[in-house]
Design an enzyme around this catalytic site. Structure first.
Site, short mmCIF file in Angstrom:
data_model
loop_
_atom_site.label_atom_id
_atom_site.label_comp_id
_atom_site.label_asym_id
_atom_site.label_seq_id
_atom_site.Cartn_x
_atom_site.Cartn_y
_atom_site.Cartn_z
CD GLU A 69 75.55 -108.95 13.08
OE1 GLU A 69 74.42 -109.42 13.37
OE2 GLU A 69 76.09 -108.03 13.72
CG ASP A 80 66.50 -112.86 16.58
OD1 ASP A 80 67.21 -111.83 16.57
OD2 ASP A 80 66.95 -114.00 16.40
#
Length: 289
Positions: A69, A80
Site C-alpha cells: 500500500e 495514523d
C-alpha cells in the site's frame, strides 16, 4: 476533511488503464492456496524522498511482501499514529504531489509485477477529481484504493469510477462496527476488507489482542472477501499470531520506523526494511507448517 495534502501536480488526464484488481485477487488467492496469510506492507509516498520511497516500496515487494500500500501523505491523518504522521510530514515538507504518489505506484508495480494499492483519505481524491484520480491510478498499474474515512453511503461516485477502471475499493472496519454495519460495508467493497484490529490510531503494539480475531470472525460472517488485519503488527511473532485467523497481515509503522531510525542513511534504512520484511514473511508462513 480539512488539512494539507499532497497537491495535484502537473499533467493532463491520462487514458484509463485496465486496472489490476485481478492481480490483487490472485496474490491473495495464492497465499490462501499455500495455507498462509498474505503479507501487506505500507509506506507513504515521498518518504524519505520520492526516489527513496520508490526504492523502499520495491524493497518490500522483493523481500517478502505480497502486496504494498502506497500512502498519500496528509497533514491530518486521523487514523495514523505519530510514526506515520512524522513520515507524512517529511514527505509534505519535501513537496510530494499526487503525481509522485502515482509514480511510486507505477514504478513499484513495474519493477516487481506485484499488486500495489494507494491508501488515502478522501479529501485529496475529491479535490483532485474522482474520475481523474481513478484513471491515473489505473493507468499506473494500481490495483485499487483503500479509503479509511469514506463512508459507504457517500462512496457511490468513487465506486463507479473504480469499477470502470478495474480498481478495488477497500473499506476499513473496526471493532466498534456492529454486525449490520459490517454487512453493509463488506457488500460495497472489493479486493479485501481492512480490519483495524484495535480502536485508536496506527502504531506498533506489544500485543494484537483478542479484538482482532473477534472482528475477523464477525467480518467473515458477512462476506467472502479476504479479511486483512492492520494496526499494531511489528514483529514475526505477532505476524504469526494474526496469520492464524486473518487472510492477510498489514504492517506499516514498523517499516516506517526502520527508515526513520537511520535518518539520512537510506541504504541502512532499506537494509532494515528488507530484514524486517523477511522476518514478517517467515512469520506469516509458519501457519503452513
Amino acid at each position: 476533511m480539512s488539512g494539507q495534502s499532497a497537491g495535484t501536480g502537473g499533467g493532463a488526464d491520462t487514458a484509463a488503464g485496465t486496472g489490476n484488481i485481478g492481480l490483487l485477487d490472485s496474490a491473495l488467492a495464492r497465499a490462501r492456496s499455500e495455507n498462509r496469510a498474505a503479507l501487506v506492507g505500507y509506506l507513504p509516498a515521498g518518504f524519505p524522498t520520492v526516489d527513496g520511497g520508490v526504492r523502499a516500496c520495491v524493497t518490500l515487494l522483493e523481500s517478502g511482501c505480497d502486496v504494498v500500500e502506497v500512502g498519500l501523505p496528509h497533514s491530518d491523518p486521523v487514523l495514523d499514529g505519530p510514526v506515520i504522521q512524522t513520515a507524512d510530514d517529511i514527505a509534505l515538507r519535501g513537496g510530494v504531489r499526487i503525481a509522485d504518489v502515482v509514480r511510486t505506484v507505477r514504478e513499484a508495480h513495474a519493477a516487481t509485477g506485484k499488486p500495489v494499492l494507494c491508501m488515502t483519505y478522501w479529501n485529496p481524491v475529491d479535490r483532485y477529481g474522482v474520475e481523474r484520480f481513478a484513471a491515473e491510478l489505473a493507468e499506473a498499474g494500481g490495483a485499487g484504493c483503500i479509503l479509511p474515512d469514506l463512508p459507504v453511503e457517500e462512496s457511490g461516485a468513487w465506486r463507479r469510477a473504480a469499477a470502470e477502471h478495474g480498481l478495488a475499493t477497500v473499506f476499513v472496519v473496526a471493532p466498534s462496527s456492529k454486525d449490520e454495519r459490517l454487512a453493509k460495508i463488506t457488500e460495497a467493497g472489493s479486493g479485501f476488507v481492512y480490519a483495524a484490529s484495535l480502536m485508536g490510531v496506527t502504531g506498533t503494539r506489544e500485543s494484537v489482542g483478542r479484538e482482532a480475531q473477534d472482528l475477523v470472525e464477525r467480518t467473515k460472517a458477512t462476506t467472502g472477501l479476504p479479511v486483512c488485519v492492520g494496526l499494531g503488527v511489528s514483529n514475526a511473532r505477532q505476524a504469526e499470531e494474526v496469520a492464524q485467523f486473518a487472510d492477510g497481515v498489514i504492517v506499516g509503522s514498523a517499516f516506517v520506523k526502520q527508515l526513520l531510525a537511520h535518518g539520512d542513511d537510506l541504504e541502512a534504512g532499506l537494509a532494515g526494511v528488507k530484514a524486517l520484511a523477511g522476518e514478517l514473511a517467515e512469520g506469516v508462513r509458519r501457519r503452513a507448517r
